[in-house]
Design a protein around this motif. Sequence first.
Motif, PDB file in Angstrom:
ATOM      1  N   LEU A  37      -6.972   5.003   4.647  1.00  0.00           N
ATOM      2  CA  LEU A  37      -6.819   4.916   3.203  1.00  0.00           C
ATOM      3  C   LEU A  37      -7.877   5.762   2.501  1.00  0.00           C
ATOM      4  N   ILE A  38      -7.495   6.303   1.349  1.00  0.00           N
ATOM      5  CA  ILE A  38      -8.402   7.137   0.572  1.00  0.00           C
ATOM      6  C   ILE A  38      -9.537   6.277   0.008  1.00  0.00           C
ATOM      7  N   LYS A  39     -10.769   6.711   0.259  1.00  0.00           N
ATOM      8  CA  LYS A  39     -11.927   5.958  -0.227  1.00  0.00           C
ATOM      9  C   LYS A  39     -12.342   6.432  -1.613  1.00  0.00           C
ATOM     10  N   ARG A  40     -12.218   7.721  -1.872  1.00  0.00           N
ATOM     11  CA  ARG A  40     -12.529   8.262  -3.190  1.00  0.00           C
ATOM     12  C   ARG A  40     -11.847   9.621  -3.311  1.00  0.00           C
ATOM     13  N   THR A  41     -11.709  10.103  -4.511  1.00  0.00           N
ATOM     14  CA  THR A  41     -11.099  11.404  -4.741  1.00  0.00           C
ATOM     15  C   THR A  41     -12.074  12.318  -5.479  1.00  0.00           C
ATOM     16  N   ASN A  42     -11.848  13.614  -5.329  1.00  0.00           N
ATOM     17  CA  ASN A  42     -12.721  14.605  -5.949  1.00  0.00           C
ATOM     18  C   ASN A  42     -12.267  15.037  -7.337  1.00  0.00           C
ATOM     19  N   PHE A  43     -11.223  14.395  -7.852  1.00  0.00           N
ATOM     20  CA  PHE A  43     -10.749  14.818  -9.171  1.00  0.00           C
ATOM     21  C   PHE A  43     -10.250  13.628  -9.982  1.00  0.00           C
ATOM     22  N   PRO A 101      -3.995  16.039   4.158  1.00  0.00           N
ATOM     23  CA  PRO A 101      -2.640  15.510   3.988  1.00  0.00           C
ATOM     24  C   PRO A 101      -1.987  15.193   5.339  1.00  0.00           C
ATOM     25  N   ILE A 102      -0.972  14.338   5.267  1.00  0.00           N
ATOM     26  CA  ILE A 102      -0.156  14.008   6.440  1.00  0.00           C
ATOM     27  C   ILE A 102       1.051  14.947   6.464  1.00  0.00           C
ATOM     28  N   ILE A 103       1.412  15.424   7.642  1.00  0.00           N
ATOM     29  CA  ILE A 103       2.616  16.242   7.794  1.00  0.00           C
ATOM     30  C   ILE A 103       3.734  15.373   8.335  1.00  0.00           C
ATOM     31  N   TYR A 104       4.837  15.298   7.597  1.00  0.00           N
ATOM     32  CA  TYR A 104       6.035  14.588   8.067  1.00  0.00           C
ATOM     33  C   TYR A 104       7.059  15.604   8.544  1.00  0.00           C
ATOM     34  N   THR A 105       7.662  15.313   9.694  1.00  0.00           N
ATOM     35  CA  THR A 105       8.727  16.171  10.204  1.00  0.00           C
ATOM     36  C   THR A 105       9.496  15.453  11.300  1.00  0.00           C
ATOM     37  N   ILE A 162       0.851  -1.187   0.000  1.00  0.00           N
ATOM     38  CA  ILE A 162       0.000   0.000   0.000  1.00  0.00           C
ATOM     39  C   ILE A 162       0.886   1.236   0.000  1.00  0.00           C
ATOM     40  N   CYS A 163       0.571   2.205  -0.849  1.00  0.00           N
ATOM     41  CA  CYS A 163       1.481   3.327  -1.063  1.00  0.00           C
ATOM     42  C   CYS A 163       0.856   4.684  -0.771  1.00  0.00           C
ATOM     43  N   GLY A 164       1.736   5.606  -0.449  1.00  0.00           N
ATOM     44  CA  GLY A 164       1.405   7.014  -0.345  1.00  0.00           C
ATOM     45  C   GLY A 164       2.556   7.812  -0.928  1.00  0.00           C
ATOM     46  N   ALA A 165       2.252   8.954  -1.557  1.00  0.00           N
ATOM     47  CA  ALA A 165       3.286   9.786  -2.179  1.00  0.00           C
ATOM     48  C   ALA A 165       3.581  10.989  -1.288  1.00  0.00           C
ATOM     49  N   LEU A 176       0.363  17.593  -7.428  1.00  0.00           N
ATOM     50  CA  LEU A 176      -0.817  16.924  -7.963  1.00  0.00           C
ATOM     51  C   LEU A 176      -0.724  16.688  -9.471  1.00  0.00           C
ATOM     52  N   GLN A 177       0.065  17.500 -10.174  1.00  0.00           N
ATOM     53  CA  GLN A 177       0.292  17.253 -11.588  1.00  0.00           C
ATOM     54  C   GLN A 177       1.138  16.007 -11.815  1.00  0.00           C
ATOM     55  N   THR A 178       1.935  15.667 -10.815  1.00  0.00           N
ATOM     56  CA  THR A 178       2.867  14.529 -10.937  1.00  0.00           C
ATOM     57  C   THR A 178       2.256  13.231 -10.437  1.00  0.00           C
ATOM     58  N   VAL A 179       1.454  13.312  -9.391  1.00  0.00           N
ATOM     59  CA  VAL A 179       0.946  12.114  -8.715  1.00  0.00           C
ATOM     60  C   VAL A 179      -0.519  11.875  -9.061  1.00  0.00           C
ATOM     61  N   LYS A 180      -0.806  10.682  -9.513  1.00  0.00           N
ATOM     62  CA  LYS A 180      -2.191  10.283  -9.740  1.00  0.00           C
ATOM     63  C   LYS A 180      -2.661   9.515  -8.504  1.00  0.00           C
ATOM     64  N   ILE A 181      -3.439  10.190  -7.668  1.00  0.00           N
ATOM     65  CA  ILE A 181      -3.915   9.596  -6.419  1.00  0.00           C
ATOM     66  C   ILE A 181      -5.184   8.808  -6.689  1.00  0.00           C
ATOM     67  N   GLU A 182      -5.251   7.606  -6.131  1.00  0.00           N
ATOM     68  CA  GLU A 182      -6.399   6.739  -6.336  1.00  0.00           C
ATOM     69  C   GLU A 182      -6.936   6.219  -5.016  1.00  0.00           C
ATOM     70  N   ALA A 183      -8.163   5.707  -5.061  1.00  0.00           N
ATOM     71  CA  ALA A 183      -8.742   5.075  -3.873  1.00  0.00           C
ATOM     72  C   ALA A 183      -7.875   3.890  -3.463  1.00  0.00           C
ATOM     73  N   GLY A 184      -7.681   3.739  -2.172  1.00  0.00           N
ATOM     74  CA  GLY A 184      -6.823   2.675  -1.657  1.00  0.00           C
ATOM     75  C   GLY A 184      -5.426   3.130  -1.325  1.00  0.00           C
ATOM     76  N   ASP A 185      -5.073   4.356  -1.743  1.00  0.00           N
ATOM     77  CA  ASP A 185      -3.760   4.916  -1.405  1.00  0.00           C
ATOM     78  C   ASP A 185      -3.796   5.535  -0.011  1.00  0.00           C
ATOM     79  N   LEU A 186      -2.621   5.708   0.562  1.00  0.00           N
ATOM     80  CA  LEU A 186      -2.498   6.505   1.777  1.00  0.00           C
ATOM     81  C   LEU A 186      -2.625   7.980   1.412  1.00  0.00           C
TER      82      LEU A 186
END
Length: 309
Positions: free
Chosen positions: A303-309, A229-233, A162-165, A183-193
Motif C-alpha cells: 500500500l502507498i505510504k505517502r505521495t510526492n504530489f 506502478p503494477i503491470i496488468y496483462t 482497499i482500492c487501486g486505480a 494522474l489528472q483523473t485519479v487522486k491517489i492517496e496513502a493507503g491505496d494500492l
Amino acid sequence: MPPAPRKTPVSRKPTFRKIYESDASGRPRRKTTPRKRSTKKKPWPVWLKISIAALLLVLLSPFYYGYVIKGSSSTWRWIRDIGEDPNYRTYSSFDIKIPRGYGIHGIDVSYYQGKIDWKQVKTMKEDDVKIDFAFIKATEGLFKVDPYFQRNWREAPKAGVICGAYHFFRPQKSGEWQAKFFLQTVKIEAGDLPPVVDIEELNDVTASKMRVQLAEFLNYIEKKTGVKPIIYTGLSFYKDYLQGHFDEYPLWIAHYHQPKLKVSKATNWHFWQHSDKARISGINHVVDFNAFNGDSLAFDNMLIKRTNF
C-alpha cells in the motif's frame, strides 16, 4: 253403558339392542351387546414428563437448530466436494472455483458492472474468502474516463474496500501523455494500492514500439508518485512481449480457471486474476476475481505510504 273397550297392551321395546341368531336347533336366540366398561387413564410417570419437557426445550432452542444447520451444511459440502481438487474447489456463493493457499482476495471493476452496492460487496463472505481489495478502471487511452470511476473510487473505500486505480493502455498513443491523463483523473492517496497500467493489445504497432510507450508511462507515474506502478496483462501476452523487459515492476497476471498460475518462481507477480465469472453480492454482472500472492503483512507493504504530489 256399554263396557269400555279393553286397551290392547303395548309391548315395550327392550332397552338394549337385540341381535338374533339361530342355534343348532334352529330356534332363535337372543344376544345382547355387552356394555362398555369405563377405563380410567393412568397419569404419565414423572420421569416421562421430564423427558418430554427436556426434548421440547432442546428442539425449540435456536442453538440446536444452529448446530443442526451447521452439521448439515458441512455434510453437504463434503458430499458436493467429492471428486474435486481439494486445492481448487467451488465456492457456491461466488459461483466459481477458487484456488486455496491465498488469504487475500479481490475484484476489478469498470462501467461494465454498472452501479455497485459496495456495502454488500464488503459483507459478502464464504468460509475464509471475502473481498479485501478492488482495482477500479479510471481511464483509457488519451481521452476516455470510465463513467463509473468517480463513484466507485468514492464509495468503495467508504465500505472498507482497499482500492487501486488502473489505466487501459493504448500503445499507439504517447505513453507519457496517457500517464498525465491518468494522474489528472485519479487522486491517489496513502493507503491505496499502487496505480496499474493494463496492457493487453499491440493495436497494430510493433512489440518494440509498445514497450517504448509503456516504459514512458511507467517512468512518468513513478517519477510523479514515487511508487512503482503494477503491470496488468494476460499470461500469453506477458510471455510473448513483456517477459525479460519489465521484471522490476510488480505483475498482475490474468490466467483463468486453473488451480495454479503457470509461471516460473522467479516471476515477480503479486496478483493473479484467476476467474472472469464471479458472482458478487451488490453487483449485477459477472466480475473478475483475484488473489494476492502473499500474507497480510506483504499486502500492507504494497500500500502507498505517502505521495510526492
